[in-house]
Design a protein around this motif. Structure first.
Motif, mmCIF file in Angstrom:
data_model
loop_
_atom_site.group_PDB
_atom_site.id
_atom_site.type_symbol
_atom_site.label_atom_id
_atom_site.label_comp_id
_atom_site.label_asym_id
_atom_site.label_seq_id
_atom_site.Cartn_x
_atom_site.Cartn_y
_atom_site.Cartn_z
ATOM 1 N N MET A 28 0.805 -1.221 0.000
ATOM 2 C CA MET A 28 0.000 0.000 0.000
ATOM 3 C C MET A 28 0.840 1.273 0.000
ATOM 4 N N THR A 29 2.121 1.187 0.324
ATOM 5 C CA THR A 29 2.985 2.362 0.130
ATOM 6 C C THR A 29 3.112 2.660 -1.362
ATOM 7 N N LEU A 30 3.057 1.612 -2.187
ATOM 8 C CA LEU A 30 3.112 1.795 -3.641
ATOM 9 C C LEU A 30 1.766 2.277 -4.183
ATOM 10 N N TYR A 31 0.697 1.877 -3.547
ATOM 11 C CA TYR A 31 -0.632 2.395 -3.888
ATOM 12 C C TYR A 31 -0.655 3.917 -3.705
ATOM 13 N N GLU A 32 -0.054 4.365 -2.606
ATOM 14 C CA GLU A 32 -0.019 5.806 -2.333
ATOM 15 C C GLU A 32 0.824 6.560 -3.362
ATOM 16 N N GLU A 33 1.752 5.878 -3.988
ATOM 17 C CA GLU A 33 2.557 6.505 -5.036
ATOM 18 C C GLU A 33 1.852 6.488 -6.390
ATOM 19 N N ASN A 62 -2.244 4.586 15.260
ATOM 20 C CA ASN A 62 -1.964 6.018 15.098
ATOM 21 C C ASN A 62 -2.211 6.490 13.666
ATOM 22 N N LYS A 63 -2.921 5.670 12.898
ATOM 23 C CA LYS A 63 -3.355 6.020 11.539
ATOM 24 C C LYS A 63 -2.197 6.240 10.580
ATOM 25 N N GLY A 64 -1.160 5.387 10.732
ATOM 26 C CA GLY A 64 -0.086 5.380 9.753
ATOM 27 C C GLY A 64 1.216 6.012 10.181
ATOM 28 N N THR A 65 1.252 6.560 11.387
ATOM 29 C CA THR A 65 2.431 7.306 11.839
ATOM 30 C C THR A 65 2.898 6.797 13.198
ATOM 31 N N LEU A 66 4.201 6.755 13.393
ATOM 32 C CA LEU A 66 4.762 6.411 14.699
ATOM 33 C C LEU A 66 5.975 7.286 14.961
ATOM 34 N N GLU A 67 5.940 7.968 16.093
ATOM 35 C CA GLU A 67 7.071 8.806 16.526
ATOM 36 C C GLU A 67 7.519 9.763 15.425
ATOM 37 N N SER A 93 -3.347 8.334 6.657
ATOM 38 C CA SER A 93 -4.466 7.861 7.481
ATOM 39 C C SER A 93 -5.594 7.279 6.636
ATOM 40 N N SER A 94 -5.813 7.848 5.460
ATOM 41 C CA SER A 94 -6.878 7.344 4.593
ATOM 42 C C SER A 94 -6.558 5.936 4.084
ATOM 43 N N THR A 95 -5.275 5.627 3.915
ATOM 44 C CA THR A 95 -4.875 4.297 3.465
ATOM 45 C C THR A 95 -5.083 3.268 4.570
ATOM 46 N N MET A 135 -7.496 -0.017 4.446
ATOM 47 C CA MET A 135 -7.056 -1.371 4.781
ATOM 48 C C MET A 135 -7.934 -1.993 5.857
ATOM 49 N N ALA A 136 -8.419 -1.162 6.770
ATOM 50 C CA ALA A 136 -9.207 -1.642 7.910
ATOM 51 C C ALA A 136 -10.709 -1.599 7.640
#
Length: 424
Positions: A101-106, A306-311, A318-320, A324-325
């Motif tokens: 899904m990182t490639l989906y975002e691209e 955290n909707k796609g983010t950590l630290e 977040s939409s991705t 997925m969920a």
């Protein structure tokens, strides 16, 4: 002077009143729940269900529970510990889905794109409909529509593992697509020669689809899958103990694997149980194969809650994560193999997604909106956005022993209570 003192006094009262008005934080996992979880995990060991077990729970971004019981290596009395490495099997799948899904975002693909657009070997697939015993051959028909990428993310592609079907079972065995000596490209080529077990989109059948996702990652990124997932998921999340090949320096932390046989627990030889993880093989599976620790997998789960983010590091938008969920299984897909055993769930992109509360006290407990998955050795994780809670549960027992998940979930949430029907 008196005016200054008065103003100071009023100011102090104001700040005191503000402090009083701050809402109290009430956690689901309180001392009573912690005691209940301890008792439950200890019982797994005492009853001989497992050699060792451990669990880690975060709530509202903070650790609220950790404990470990029993042994990682029963024979040598090596305790189960926080940094014990385990084989997570199919808990590899959500990590692969995240990489894809990182490639989906691209903008590299759309979910309803035909798989054959990127992997032409999957064009013009044939579908198994039966076996002609007189002619000694399978009865086939053309696929009604192409396999889509959405199909391989929700297990509706048509790929079957039904070894019991005459003709098809032999074809699956002969192709041997998941042989460790195959590359992902080899796997895809061999898989594409096997007829589908059903028409794309008509049944849910768990299996090789996520390995095809890993192959798709290679095609879209131009990188070997192992390198891509390391660069885009594992390294950014600092999941330093999550790997396919366990280096010699870490092997003393690997848990042994165990097989249940009746009421007995058999410890498998490490050279047999860990053969895939102690050597670099041509096949880097997308659907299984990773090893991890409680803390490492919790970092992955925390990124999701955290909707796609950590630290401060963003893995997905977040939409991705929401996509997925979200359940992608239409109600018209009635054939769902053993998925209903997970509870009142649908299926998103490499996660089961809870749609309704438990319908019986025997079902797995959980909160509507959670998403989760588990592994063949009975490992489990879930993300509960309602309570901002993530849980990771480790044991190493084969075959999959789902009652442990039921008991662990009940320990976290309390026994299942059914919603009363409104009075007629």
């Amino acid at each position: 002077m008196k005016q200054t003192v008065s103003l100071l006094f009023v100011g102090l009262l104001f700040f005191a009143s503000c402090k009083k008005q701050e809402p109290e934080v009430h956690n689901l996992v309180d001392e009573t729940v912690k005691t209940r979880i301890d008792s439950t995990l200890q019982s797994f060991v005492d009853m001989g269900d497992v050699a060792g077990t451990s669990a880690l729970i975060f709530e509202k971004g903070k650790e609220v529970y950790y404990n470990a019981f029993g042994y990682a290596d029963l024979k040598n009395k090596k305790p189960m510990e926080r940094n014990t490495l385990v084989q997570i099997y199919s808990m590899t799948k959500p990590i692969t889905g995240t990489a894809l899904m990182t490639l989906y975002e691209e903008g590299k693909f759309q979910l309803d794109d035909p798989l054959e657009k990127y992997a032409p070997e999957f064009a013009n697939m044939q579908v198994y409909t039966g076996y002609d015993s007189i002619a000694g051959e399978m009865i086939l028909e053309p696929a009604k529509r192409p396999i889509t990428i959405r199909d391989i993310t929700r297990h509706t592609a048509g790929f079957s593992g039904r070894r019991d079907l005459p003709g098809l079972g032999e074809a699956i065995a002969e192709a041997d697509a998941l042989n460790r000596e195959n590359t992902l490209a080899d796997m895809a080529k061999k898989l594409s020669t096997v007829p589908l077990g059903y028409q794309p989109g008509e049944h849910w059948e768990y299996g090789i689809s996520v390995d095809v996702q890993a192959y798709l990652v290679e095609l879209l990124s131009g990188q070997p899958y192992a390198e891509y997932v390391q660069e885009h998921v594992l390294d950014p999340l600092k999941m330093n103990d999550t790997q396919y090949v366990v280096p010699e320096s870490k092997r003393n932390r690997m848990s042994s694997a165990y097989r249940r046989s009746g009421d007995s627990l058999i410890q498998l030889p490490n050279e047999e149980a860990h053969a895939y993880n102690y050597k670099k093989w041509p096949l880097t599976a997308g659907g299984w194969g990773l090893t991890s620790t409680l803390d490492d997998y919790m970092r992955f789960a925390q990124m999701l809650v955290n909707k796609g983010t950590l630290e401060g590091v963003q893995i997905l938008d977040s939409s991705t994560v929401k996509l997925m969920a979200t359940n992608h299984l239409d109600e018209s897909i009635e054939e769902r193999s053993w998925l209903p055993n997970k509870g009142q769930v649908g299926f998103g992109i490499d996660f089961a997604v809870r749609l309704r509360p438990p319908a019986s006290v025997e079902e797995n407990n959980g909160v509507v909106g959670e998403f989760f998955w588990d592994g063949a050795a009975t490992t489990l994780f879930w993300v509960d956005p309602v309570n901002d809670l993530t849980a990771v549960f480790f044991v190493q027992v084969l075959p999959h022993y789902g009652i442990l998940h039921k008991k662990f979930r009940d320990a976290v949430y309390g026994p299942v209570t059914l919603e009363e029907s409104p009075a007629e």
